[in-house]
Every structure is written in structure tokens, then in C-alpha cells.
Motif scaffolding. Structure first.
Motif, mmCIF file in Angstrom:
data_model
loop_
_atom_site.group_PDB
_atom_site.id
_atom_site.type_symbol
_atom_site.label_atom_id
_atom_site.label_comp_id
_atom_site.label_asym_id
_atom_site.label_seq_id
_atom_site.Cartn_x
_atom_site.Cartn_y
_atom_site.Cartn_z
ATOM 1 N N GLY A 225 0.818 -1.221 0.000
ATOM 2 C CA GLY A 225 0.000 0.000 0.000
ATOM 3 C C GLY A 225 0.849 1.267 0.000
ATOM 4 N N THR A 226 2.109 1.158 -0.388
ATOM 5 C CA THR A 226 3.027 2.302 -0.381
ATOM 6 C C THR A 226 2.933 3.080 -1.695
ATOM 7 N N LEU A 227 2.853 4.403 -1.569
ATOM 8 C CA LEU A 227 2.857 5.282 -2.749
ATOM 9 C C LEU A 227 4.244 5.891 -2.868
ATOM 10 N N ALA A 228 4.685 6.135 -4.105
ATOM 11 C CA ALA A 228 6.010 6.731 -4.305
ATOM 12 C C ALA A 228 5.925 7.882 -5.299
ATOM 13 N N VAL A 229 6.588 8.990 -4.934
ATOM 14 C CA VAL A 229 6.721 10.132 -5.850
ATOM 15 C C VAL A 229 8.205 10.434 -5.975
ATOM 16 N N VAL A 230 8.690 10.519 -7.215
ATOM 17 C CA VAL A 230 10.094 10.874 -7.424
ATOM 18 C C VAL A 230 10.149 12.252 -8.077
ATOM 19 N N GLU A 231 11.063 13.091 -7.599
ATOM 20 C CA GLU A 231 11.165 14.454 -8.136
ATOM 21 C C GLU A 231 12.557 15.009 -7.849
ATOM 22 N N SER A 232 12.844 16.166 -8.429
ATOM 23 C CA SER A 232 14.203 16.695 -8.368
ATOM 24 C C SER A 232 14.368 17.903 -7.462
ATOM 25 N N GLU A 233 13.273 18.552 -7.087
ATOM 26 C CA GLU A 233 13.408 19.846 -6.422
ATOM 27 C C GLU A 233 13.187 19.817 -4.918
ATOM 28 N N GLY A 234 12.462 18.812 -4.430
ATOM 29 C CA GLY A 234 12.138 18.787 -3.002
ATOM 30 C C GLY A 234 10.835 19.495 -2.695
ATOM 31 N N ASN A 235 10.299 20.236 -3.655
ATOM 32 C CA ASN A 235 9.012 20.900 -3.425
ATOM 33 C C ASN A 235 7.913 19.866 -3.230
ATOM 34 N N GLY A 236 8.021 18.773 -3.986
ATOM 35 C CA GLY A 236 7.050 17.701 -3.849
ATOM 36 C C GLY A 236 7.055 17.150 -2.435
ATOM 37 N N SER A 273 15.380 9.546 -17.530
ATOM 38 C CA SER A 273 14.613 10.799 -17.618
ATOM 39 C C SER A 273 15.516 12.027 -17.514
ATOM 40 N N THR A 274 16.056 12.272 -16.321
ATOM 41 C CA THR A 274 16.843 13.500 -16.138
ATOM 42 C C THR A 274 18.336 13.253 -16.303
ATOM 43 N N GLY A 275 18.730 12.004 -16.544
ATOM 44 C CA GLY A 275 20.149 11.705 -16.699
ATOM 45 C C GLY A 275 20.886 11.766 -15.374
ATOM 46 N N GLU A 276 20.167 11.433 -14.293
ATOM 47 C CA GLU A 276 20.813 11.400 -12.975
ATOM 48 C C GLU A 276 21.005 9.946 -12.553
ATOM 49 N N ARG A 277 22.049 9.727 -11.757
ATOM 50 C CA ARG A 277 22.318 8.348 -11.326
ATOM 51 C C ARG A 277 21.274 7.887 -10.321
ATOM 52 N N MET A 278 20.869 8.839 -9.499
ATOM 53 C CA MET A 278 19.860 8.512 -8.502
ATOM 54 C C MET A 278 18.907 9.685 -8.392
ATOM 55 N N ASN A 279 17.660 9.378 -8.142
ATOM 56 C CA ASN A 279 16.698 10.457 -8.062
ATOM 57 C C ASN A 279 16.945 11.317 -6.816
ATOM 58 N N PRO A 280 16.987 12.643 -6.952
ATOM 59 C CA PRO A 280 17.311 13.475 -5.785
ATOM 60 C C PRO A 280 16.312 13.326 -4.627
ATOM 61 N N TYR A 281 15.025 13.286 -4.928
ATOM 62 C CA TYR A 281 14.017 13.156 -3.854
ATOM 63 C C TYR A 281 13.075 12.012 -4.199
ATOM 64 N N THR A 282 13.109 10.964 -3.419
ATOM 65 C CA THR A 282 12.175 9.852 -3.580
ATOM 66 C C THR A 282 11.351 9.774 -2.306
ATOM 67 N N SER A 283 10.090 10.167 -2.382
ATOM 68 C CA SER A 283 9.223 10.183 -1.194
ATOM 69 C C SER A 283 8.285 8.989 -1.248
ATOM 70 N N MET A 284 8.198 8.278 -0.135
ATOM 71 C CA MET A 284 7.287 7.130 -0.072
ATOM 72 C C MET A 284 6.468 7.230 1.206
ATOM 73 N N TRP A 285 5.209 6.872 1.117
ATOM 74 C CA TRP A 285 4.368 6.883 2.312
ATOM 75 C C TRP A 285 3.335 5.762 2.213
ATOM 76 N N THR A 286 2.962 5.273 3.372
ATOM 77 C CA THR A 286 2.008 4.165 3.446
ATOM 78 C C THR A 286 0.888 4.585 4.389
ATOM 79 N N GLY A 287 -0.249 4.919 3.840
ATOM 80 C CA GLY A 287 -1.396 5.328 4.658
ATOM 81 C C GLY A 287 -1.064 6.538 5.506
ATOM 82 N N VAL A 288 -1.447 6.460 6.770
ATOM 83 C CA VAL A 288 -1.278 7.581 7.701
ATOM 84 C C VAL A 288 -0.432 7.119 8.888
ATOM 85 N N THR A 289 0.532 7.971 9.293
ATOM 86 C CA THR A 289 1.318 7.677 10.490
ATOM 87 C C THR A 289 0.944 8.696 11.571
#
Ligand code: SF4
Length: 469
Positions: A225-236, A273-289
């Protein structure tokens, strides 16, 4: 057959055909310069980091296998995801189409007592026209991805999956900020760091004062049930962690079976996608903590034509897409026309196969032809989607111009009759003798030869060769 995406809502259909829109785009020299510079830079960066990975072909094959398995049992996996999200304290909503998804999100925002939402960059919410629906309901959506912010402030449309403002250069961005960003320093320069700092100041207030966020999702793990968002800026990440309520709108094809599967995609996506070795910000969350992050989480599972795509055994590969945009960056057609010419929020090669399937081919009939079928997209795609084959498959379903249909019918009639076919070959040979190579066909077929050489007939046909023996 399952329903396609409804008309009158969202951004999957352009107002004009691809050739008409492309012709205008081709006349914009600034746009072509911006695109050439951006795609060339991303291509070089991406190519260099992909070359570092010795098992890149195996990773691509693994990704294709995971996605093929996922599509084969999509209903089962979605129900597993729903159960896992619910067990972790989230609430799952099923939206058959854009209208339903917009209504669900609007009602959730209202129920949270908010009149403003901050948004993480998301293709799904663009697809359904969520911003327009929220504005119509008196709710202000604020894009927090820098490029999306540029598009929003410029009252513009995104033109690239990953870099929505790829059609803008620094000077144009400065002008947009000076015109539309409240409280911006009038002495703003077009230095990237200065522009980014201005956006940061503008967004900080939003992050700290907005109680509801809306995001998309790159992946959802059915097992956990984990959701993942990958992005480069940290705003996400700010949007995903600071508000009280988080609403995620996700296309149903984004589910993957297991946590372990993520490792394949998290290696492929940043390099492609962005030509990066690793995604700068990978956020994952599972339900509510409890006590940590948003205390209310809603997941809206969006169909909007995806079941119709799934029902097509050839076309369903388009649902494997992880929105890396590598196919856009290598496409000679995209590089010259830019994203707006495609009409849909999904531009480039993936847009040419996904949009017509989501809307029904008749509503986007020119898009399967927005390709030279060179195959560069297939080579670049990290999940090995055979885009050229889907293009050909969709072309067969698209309505054909009357002149083309008449020509094909005449060709079929001739090829069915050996004597007539031999006569046609002799006539072609005579026409070759009558004029130089490369001469155009007469109207109404002259359009075809306006940009192509007429193939030269061989000195001897097979029939003549056979007869001699
Ligand atoms: S089709 Fe492939 S290359 Fe294109 S955006 Fe999707 S995953 Fe990336």
C-alpha cells in the motif's frame, strides 16, 4: 468495451489536428532553438549515465516483465492495493473518468474546509483538468514544481512530460515572473539561481499556510500500500509531508505488485529521464502515520479510458509507461514541433499512442501519424514499449483521407489482376524513361512526392526476369 475518456473535460484532445498545429510550431524559430538545446542536453546527459550501467538491458527486460505481469492481473492488484492502503489508515476512491475524479477531489478539499491546495507535479491531474475544476469550485490550486509554476503563471500549457516549460528560455521565464508573480523583485535577472530563489520565496508562504495537498504518484506497491513520488526539487516532498490532508490522484496502471519491484524502476527512471544516477528526492508513504505527516490520506484511482487501452492486446503496452520522457527527447518529430502540437498533455511518441487510445482513435486520428517510425523511441524506452508497432496498429484504425483510400483500393484491384499489374509495371517503366528520377506525381498525388523522391522502378521486373528463364 470499456468507456474511453469523456469529451469536454480534461486535456487529452487538441483543438486542431497535429499537422495544422505542427505547421505553426515549425514557424517558431525561438521554440525550435529552445527545444533543440534542451533535448540535446538531456540526451547527452542521459546517454552518459546509462552507459555506466552494465546490466541496463537486463533491467529493461525486467521492467517489461513486471509491467506485463501487472497488466495481466490489474484488477486483482488494484484490489490488493486498496486493501493495503485502507489497512494503513488511508481511504481509496475509484473514479471511472475525469468528471468523477474532479468531483471526488473537489468534495474532499471542501470537506477539509480549504479554499486553496498546493500541488505536486502530476500528469494525471493535468489529464483530467483538475485545476480548472477546482477553480470553478472557488478553490485555488498552486503548482509547486518550478516548471509547472512557470506554466501556471504564464497562463500556458505544459509541452513536455518532465520539463513542462521546456519551450521557455530564461529570458521568457523572467518576463513571466515579473508579470505574474506577486511581490517579485523588479530587479530580477534571468540567472537560473536568481529565478529559482524568486520561486522559492513565492512558494515558501504557500507551503506553510496550505492545509491540503494534491499529488500524483509514480508507483503504488500493491503488496504494502506504499505510494512513491520521485522528483528533483524537493518541493514535492514539502507538499507530501507538511499539509494535514493529502489527496493522491493516480492512473490505475501505476500499480506494481511488490516492494522488490520498485528497485528496478528506481534504477531505470532517473537515468532515462533526467540523466541522474539517482533520483534526488524519492518520497514514499504508506497510509497515515499518527503524529507524522498528513493525518488524512485519500487515494483516487483513475480509469479515464485506461480499461479501454487494457482491452487492446497490442495497444495495452502503452500502459507500461513510467513517464520518463526519454522517447520525447530522442524523437525527431517532437524536437521540431514541441509538445503543444500534440494537443494532449501527453506529447511525443508516448502521447501519439496513449492519447488516441484513451480518447478513442477517431478523436485523435492524426496523432498515430506524428512519427517517422524511425524506432528511436523504442530503443530509448527503459521499459521497452514497442511504440512503432502500436503506431502502425492505431493507423489501421484511424479514418483515412478519401484520396488515400481510393489509391489503396485501386492498388488492391490492380494487384489482384496479374495482366493489369504487368501493364501497370510497364507503364511505370515508360514513365521513368519519359522523365528524370525524382519527378513528382501529378495531382492529387503530388502532395506525397512534394517531400519525397518517387522510387525508381528497377531496370527489369521479376516477371521479365522469370520469363527470360
Ligand atoms: S514510453 Fe517509454 S520512453 Fe516514453 S515516457 Fe514512457 S517509459 Fe519513457
Amino acid at each position: 468495451m470499456p468507456a474511453t475518456a469523456p469529451t469536454g473535460v480534461g486535456h487529452l484532445r487538441g483543438e486542431e489536428s497535429f499537422p495544422a498545429a505542427a505547421r505553426r510550431a515549425l514557424g517558431d524559430a525561438q521554440l525550435r532553438r529552445n527545444l533543440r538545446h534542451a533535448t540535446t542536453t538531456i540526451r547527452a546527459k542521459s546517454g552518459a549515465v546509462i552507459a555506466e550501467v552494465p546490466d541496463w538491458p537486463e533491467l529493461r527486460a525486467a521492467a517489461r516483465a513486471i509491467k506485463t505481469d501487472t497488466m495481466a492481473r490489474l484488477p486483482e492488484l488494484l484490489e490488493q492495493l486498496e486493501a493495503a492502503v485502507t489497512a494503513a489508515g488511508g481511504t481509496v476512491h475509484w473514479a471511472a473518468d475525469a468528471v468523477e475524479a474532479n468531483r471526488i477531489v473537489t468534495e474532499l478539499v471542501r470537506a477539509a474546509g480549504a479554499d486553496r491546495v498546493m500541488k505536486v507535479k502530476s500528469m494525471a491531474t493535468q489529464e483530467i483538468g483538475l485545476n480548472e475544476a477546482l477553480e470553478a469550485a472557488g478553490i485555488e490550486p498552486v503548482e509547486t514544481d518550478l516548471a509547472e509554476l512557470i506554466v501556471q503563471l504564464g497562463d500556458d500549457r505544459p509541452s513536455h512530460i518532465l520539463v513542462p516549460a521546456i519551450h521557455r528560455n530564461r529570458a521568457e521565464i523572467r518576463e513571466i515572473f515579473l508579470r505574474a508573480m506577486p511581490g517579485v523583485d523588479p530587479a530580477l535577472t534571468d540567472e537560473p539561481a536568481v529565478l529559482a530563489a524568486a520561486a522559492r520565496r513565492h512558494l515558501r508562504e504557500t507551503f506553510l499556510s496550505t492545509r491540503v495537498a494534491v499529488s500524483g504518484a509514480n508507483f503504488a506497491v500493491a503488496e504494502t500500500g506504499t505510494l512513491a513520488v520521485v522528483e528533483s526539487e524537493g518541493n514535492g516532498r514539502m507538499c507530501l509531508t507538511l499539509p494535514e490532508t493529502l489527496i493522491t490522484v493516480m492512473g490505475i496502471e501505476k500499480v506494481i505488485p511488490t516492494w522488490r519491484d520498485l528497485e528496478v524502476f528506481l534504477q531505470l527512471l532517473p537515468r532515462a529521464s533526467t540523466g541522474e544516477r539517482m533520483n534526488p528526492y524519492t518520497s514514499m508513504w504508506t497510509g497515515v502515520t499518527p503524529g507524522d505527516g498528513p493525518q488524512a490520506f485519500h487515494l483516487v484511482l483513475l480509469d479515464n479510458g485506461r480499461s479501454a487501452v487494457l482491452a487492446d492486446e497490442v495497444g495495452r503496452q502503452a500502459l507500461h509507461c513510467i513517464r520518463c520522457s526519454a522517447c520525447l527527447n530522442v524523437c525527431p518529430v517532437y524536437e521540431r514541433t514541441g509538445g503543444h502540437a500534440y494537443g494532449s498533455v501527453y506529447p511525443g511518441p508516448i502521447g501519439a499512442v496513449l492519447s488516441p487510445q484513451l480518447t478513442g482513435v477517431a478523436d485523435n486520428a492524426s496523432l498515430p501519424y506524428a512519427s517517422s517510425l524511425c524506432g528511436a523511441c523504442y530503443d530509448a524506452c527503459p521499459v521497452m514499449i514497442d511504440i512503432p508497432s502500436i503506431l502502425v496498429h492505431l493507423r489501421a484504425q484511424a479514418p483515412h483521407p478519401r484520396a488515400e483510400a481510393a489509391t489503396m483500393a485501386a492498388a488492391a484491384y490492380t494487384m489482384d489482376r496479374p495482366a493489369l499489374y504487368a501493364a501497370a509495371q510497364r507503364a511505370a517503366r515508360l514513365s521513368q524513361l519519359a522523365g528524370p528520377r525524382g519527378r513528382g506525381l501529378p495531382p492529387p498525388l503530388s502532395g506525397w512526392t512534394a517531400s519525397r523522391d518517387l522510387p525508381e522502378p528497377p531496370p527489369q521486373t521479376f516477371r521479365q526476369w522469370w520469363a527470360q528463364r
